[in-house]
Design a protein around this motif. Sequence first.
Motif, PDB file in Angstrom:
ATOM      1  N   ARG A  69       0.851  -1.190   0.000  1.00 36.52           N
ATOM      2  CA  ARG A  69       0.000   0.000   0.000  1.00 36.52           C
ATOM      3  C   ARG A  69       0.887   1.242   0.000  1.00 36.52           C
ATOM      4  O   ARG A  69       1.814   1.368   0.795  1.00 36.52           O
ATOM      5  CB  ARG A  69      -0.898   0.011   1.224  1.00 36.52           C
ATOM      6  N   VAL A  70       0.610   2.159  -0.893  1.00 36.30           N
ATOM      7  CA  VAL A  70       1.347   3.413  -0.968  1.00 36.30           C
ATOM      8  C   VAL A  70       0.593   4.459  -0.165  1.00 36.30           C
ATOM      9  O   VAL A  70      -0.617   4.605  -0.311  1.00 36.30           O
ATOM     10  CB  VAL A  70       1.486   3.870  -2.439  1.00 36.30           C
ATOM     11  N   ARG A 107       0.317  -8.293 -12.974  1.00 38.77           N
ATOM     12  CA  ARG A 107      -1.162  -8.213 -12.908  1.00 38.77           C
ATOM     13  C   ARG A 107      -1.608  -7.897 -11.485  1.00 38.77           C
ATOM     14  O   ARG A 107      -2.522  -7.112 -11.267  1.00 38.77           O
ATOM     15  CB  ARG A 107      -1.807  -9.536 -13.354  1.00 38.77           C
ATOM     16  N   GLN A 108      -0.948  -8.525 -10.499  1.00 39.66           N
ATOM     17  CA  GLN A 108      -1.291  -8.261  -9.102  1.00 39.66           C
ATOM     18  C   GLN A 108      -0.936  -6.825  -8.721  1.00 39.66           C
ATOM     19  O   GLN A 108      -1.689  -6.167  -8.007  1.00 39.66           O
ATOM     20  CB  GLN A 108      -0.572  -9.234  -8.172  1.00 39.66           C
ATOM     21  N   ALA A 109       0.195  -6.366  -9.211  1.00 38.24           N
ATOM     22  CA  ALA A 109       0.654  -5.023  -8.848  1.00 38.24           C
ATOM     23  C   ALA A 109      -0.178  -3.929  -9.488  1.00 38.24           C
ATOM     24  O   ALA A 109      -0.440  -2.896  -8.865  1.00 38.24           O
ATOM     25  CB  ALA A 109       2.124  -4.850  -9.235  1.00 38.24           C
ATOM     26  N   TYR A 110      -0.603  -4.143 -10.737  1.00 35.08           N
ATOM     27  CA  TYR A 110      -1.237  -3.065 -11.480  1.00 35.08           C
ATOM     28  C   TYR A 110      -2.702  -3.293 -11.851  1.00 35.08           C
ATOM     29  O   TYR A 110      -3.352  -2.376 -12.330  1.00 35.08           O
ATOM     30  CB  TYR A 110      -0.448  -2.766 -12.757  1.00 35.08           C
ATOM     31  N   SER A 111      -3.225  -4.482 -11.714  1.00 34.49           N
ATOM     32  CA  SER A 111      -4.628  -4.772 -12.050  1.00 34.49           C
ATOM     33  C   SER A 111      -4.995  -4.266 -13.446  1.00 34.49           C
ATOM     34  O   SER A 111      -6.003  -3.580 -13.626  1.00 34.49           O
ATOM     35  CB  SER A 111      -5.568  -4.155 -11.016  1.00 34.49           C
ATOM     36  N   ARG A 112      -4.166  -4.591 -14.412  1.00 33.00           N
ATOM     37  CA  ARG A 112      -4.407  -4.167 -15.793  1.00 33.00           C
ATOM     38  C   ARG A 112      -4.818  -5.352 -16.645  1.00 33.00           C
ATOM     39  O   ARG A 112      -4.765  -6.497 -16.209  1.00 33.00           O
ATOM     40  CB  ARG A 112      -3.138  -3.528 -16.372  1.00 33.00           C
ATOM     41  N   THR A 113      -5.202  -5.067 -17.891  1.00 35.33           N
ATOM     42  CA  THR A 113      -5.564  -6.139 -18.808  1.00 35.33           C
ATOM     43  C   THR A 113      -4.332  -6.962 -19.143  1.00 35.33           C
ATOM     44  O   THR A 113      -3.195  -6.519 -18.933  1.00 35.33           O
ATOM     45  CB  THR A 113      -6.153  -5.579 -20.119  1.00 35.33           C
ATOM     46  N   GLY A 159      -3.374   3.791  -0.764  1.00 35.89           N
ATOM     47  CA  GLY A 159      -3.944   2.840  -1.704  1.00 35.89           C
ATOM     48  C   GLY A 159      -2.854   2.292  -2.597  1.00 35.89           C
ATOM     49  O   GLY A 159      -1.679   2.595  -2.423  1.00 35.89           O
ATOM     50  N   ALA A 160      -3.231   1.505  -3.556  1.00 33.20           N
ATOM     51  CA  ALA A 160      -2.245   0.902  -4.448  1.00 33.20           C
ATOM     52  C   ALA A 160      -1.617   1.942  -5.371  1.00 33.20           C
ATOM     53  O   ALA A 160      -0.418   1.944  -5.581  1.00 33.20           O
ATOM     54  CB  ALA A 160      -2.890  -0.211  -5.262  1.00 33.20           C
ATOM     55  N   HIS A 161      -2.425   2.814  -5.938  1.00 32.36           N
ATOM     56  CA  HIS A 161      -1.923   3.795  -6.907  1.00 32.36           C
ATOM     57  C   HIS A 161      -2.592   5.143  -6.690  1.00 32.36           C
ATOM     58  O   HIS A 161      -3.128   5.732  -7.610  1.00 32.36           O
ATOM     59  CB  HIS A 161      -2.217   3.333  -8.335  1.00 32.36           C
ATOM     60  N   GLU A 176       7.113   3.773  -6.230  1.00 29.72           N
ATOM     61  CA  GLU A 176       6.378   2.993  -7.228  1.00 29.72           C
ATOM     62  C   GLU A 176       7.179   1.768  -7.671  1.00 29.72           C
ATOM     63  O   GLU A 176       6.637   0.667  -7.766  1.00 29.72           O
ATOM     64  CB  GLU A 176       6.079   3.857  -8.458  1.00 29.72           C
ATOM     65  N   MET A 177       8.463   1.976  -7.932  1.00 28.64           N
ATOM     66  CA  MET A 177       9.293   0.875  -8.425  1.00 28.64           C
ATOM     67  C   MET A 177       9.615  -0.131  -7.320  1.00 28.64           C
ATOM     68  O   MET A 177       9.680  -1.323  -7.558  1.00 28.64           O
ATOM     69  CB  MET A 177      10.571   1.408  -9.078  1.00 28.64           C
ATOM     70  N   GLU A 178       9.771   0.353  -6.083  1.00 26.29           N
ATOM     71  CA  GLU A 178       9.971  -0.565  -4.943  1.00 26.29           C
ATOM     72  C   GLU A 178       8.735  -1.430  -4.746  1.00 26.29           C
ATOM     73  O   GLU A 178       8.840  -2.618  -4.471  1.00 26.29           O
ATOM     74  CB  GLU A 178      10.272   0.211  -3.656  1.00 26.29           C
ATOM     75  N   ARG A 179       7.552  -0.823  -4.881  1.00 30.35           N
ATOM     76  CA  ARG A 179       6.303  -1.571  -4.736  1.00 30.35           C
ATOM     77  C   ARG A 179       6.201  -2.655  -5.797  1.00 30.35           C
ATOM     78  O   ARG A 179       5.888  -3.804  -5.513  1.00 30.35           O
ATOM     79  CB  ARG A 179       5.109  -0.619  -4.841  1.00 30.35           C
ATOM     80  N   THR A 180       6.486  -2.304  -7.055  1.00 28.70           N
ATOM     81  CA  THR A 180       6.444  -3.277  -8.143  1.00 28.70           C
ATOM     82  C   THR A 180       7.485  -4.367  -7.922  1.00 28.70           C
ATOM     83  O   THR A 180       7.205  -5.552  -8.116  1.00 28.70           O
ATOM     84  CB  THR A 180       6.667  -2.576  -9.499  1.00 28.70           C
ATOM     85  N   ALA A 181       8.679  -3.966  -7.498  1.00 28.38           N
ATOM     86  CA  ALA A 181       9.746  -4.936  -7.225  1.00 28.38           C
ATOM     87  C   ALA A 181       9.321  -5.926  -6.137  1.00 28.38           C
ATOM     88  O   ALA A 181       9.641  -7.118  -6.221  1.00 28.38           O
ATOM     89  CB  ALA A 181      11.030  -4.216  -6.811  1.00 28.38           C
ATOM     90  N   ALA A 182       8.584  -5.457  -5.136  1.00 20.73           N
ATOM     91  CA  ALA A 182       8.130  -6.348  -4.060  1.00 20.73           C
ATOM     92  C   ALA A 182       7.218  -7.443  -4.616  1.00 20.73           C
ATOM     93  O   ALA A 182       7.342  -8.614  -4.242  1.00 20.73           O
ATOM     94  CB  ALA A 182       7.409  -5.548  -2.975  1.00 20.73           C
TER      95      ALA A 182
END
Length: 120
Positions: A4-5, A65-71, A26-28, A93-99
Amino acid sequence: MGTRVEWGTEACCRTCGEAWAECGRGAHSTPEDIRQALLSEHGPTRLRLAAPAPVNRTAVLRALRQAYSRTLTETRALADALAGTGMTGTLVEMERTAAFLRHGGVAVTLTQVRTEALDR
């Protein structure tokens, strides 16, 4: 895994002295003006796969997909960027994606992008 950011900002009017604060999570949820201020102050961070060796693409796609909930199409584009020049954004943002990627067993690296390189 903390994904969570949270953000916060506060200011004070130089004329009247009135102060205010804003925050969110939230996430983003980081507002674009705060995001741009962070990028301006600290520069972007680049996230890449740790090695160009064969990587479990399914694990990469699942984590993104989990990190960004995109198509799936959008997620594939992110995975392609990650395998190529990398993804850039704020450090958080990049640390969150890396996690998410590390949790999925994908080795990644984070590097600070030199601001001068962006001006060229």
